[in-house]
Design an enzyme around this catalytic site. Structure first.
Site, PDB file in Angstrom:
ATOM      1  N   ASN A  76      -3.593 -37.938-111.503  1.00  0.00           N
ATOM      2  CA  ASN A  76      -2.545 -37.497-112.422  1.00  0.00           C
ATOM      3  C   ASN A  76      -3.073 -36.814-113.680  1.00  0.00           C
ATOM      4  O   ASN A  76      -2.360 -36.700-114.670  1.00  0.00           O
ATOM      5  CB  ASN A  76      -1.660 -38.685-112.807  1.00  0.00           C
ATOM      6  CG  ASN A  76      -1.191 -39.450-111.587  1.00  0.00           C
ATOM      7  OD1 ASN A  76      -1.603 -40.574-111.369  1.00  0.00           O
ATOM      8  ND2 ASN A  76      -0.377 -38.830-110.765  1.00  0.00           N
ATOM      9  N   VAL A  84      -2.033 -34.342-118.714  1.00  0.00           N
ATOM     10  CA  VAL A  84      -1.681 -35.598-118.075  1.00  0.00           C
ATOM     11  C   VAL A  84      -0.285 -35.526-117.477  1.00  0.00           C
ATOM     12  O   VAL A  84       0.635 -35.025-118.120  1.00  0.00           O
ATOM     13  CB  VAL A  84      -1.723 -36.727-119.137  1.00  0.00           C
ATOM     14  CG1 VAL A  84      -1.239 -38.038-118.570  1.00  0.00           C
ATOM     15  CG2 VAL A  84      -3.113 -36.871-119.701  1.00  0.00           C
ATOM     16  N   CYS A  85      -0.125 -36.046-116.279  1.00  0.00           N
ATOM     17  CA  CYS A  85       1.189 -36.142-115.650  1.00  0.00           C
ATOM     18  C   CYS A  85       1.638 -37.591-115.809  1.00  0.00           C
ATOM     19  O   CYS A  85       1.202 -38.473-115.074  1.00  0.00           O
ATOM     20  CB  CYS A  85       1.096 -35.774-114.175  1.00  0.00           C
ATOM     21  SG  CYS A  85       2.676 -35.848-113.344  1.00  0.00           S
ATOM     22  N   LEU A  86       2.452 -37.823-116.797  1.00  0.00           N
ATOM     23  CA  LEU A  86       2.873 -39.180-117.103  1.00  0.00           C
ATOM     24  C   LEU A  86       4.334 -39.126-117.533  1.00  0.00           C
ATOM     25  O   LEU A  86       4.653 -38.571-118.584  1.00  0.00           O
ATOM     26  CB  LEU A  86       1.984 -39.725-118.234  1.00  0.00           C
ATOM     27  CG  LEU A  86       2.074 -41.181-118.596  1.00  0.00           C
ATOM     28  CD1 LEU A  86       1.803 -42.070-117.380  1.00  0.00           C
ATOM     29  CD2 LEU A  86       1.075 -41.524-119.692  1.00  0.00           C
TER      30      LEU A  86
END
Length: 141
Positions: A76, A84-86
């Site tokens: 991620n 960041v993939c959050l």
């Protein structure tokens, strides 16, 4: 209700007082770096990452931008840009959260529980799902 700039100042002070090494960029409080230690009991334990944080003018109503400066192998996190993939930062951010939450809850959760079904690093996600032990080795580098 305090102004966003007061809140930004408060959150930044709270972060600095929480044992994080914070390095300001220029004089403003818009951009800074934080040294983030990999969470205990994770593949990232013992590692230290430099996180670039950008605070938009509308912070805390708009989420901070978070990016890893040094390389990290994670499904991620984009390996090139460090972004960041959050969800909690990208979609479900709330003014109830603050910068300490990002470093004490959200990033540790991200590193402890990668989500290979929503990858920014497709290779890491595929390796994690296909061959967990090779993935673990690659993370530990």
């Amino acid at each position: 209700m305090s102004s966003p700039s007061k809140r930004r100042e408060m959150d930044l002070m709270k972060l600095m007082m929480s044992d994080y090494r914070v390095e300001m960029v220029n004089d403003g409080m818009q951009e800074f770096f934080v040294d983030f230690h990999g969470p205990k009991d994770s593949l990232y334990q013992g590692g230290v990452w430099r996180i670039k944080v950008g605070l938009p003018d509308a912070y805390p109503y708009k989420s901070p931008s978070i990016g890893f400066v040094n390389k990290i192998y994670h499904p991620n996190v984009d390996e090139i840009s460090g972004s960041v993939c959050l969800d909690v930062i990208n979609q479900t951010w709330s003014p109830m959260f603050d910068l300490v939450n990002v470093f004490e809850v959200f990033l540790p959760q991200l590193l402890l529980y990668p989500n290979p079904s929503d990858p920014l690093n497709g290779e890491a996600a595929a390796l994690m799902m296909r061959d967990k032990s090779s993935y673990d080795q690659r993370v530990k580098g």
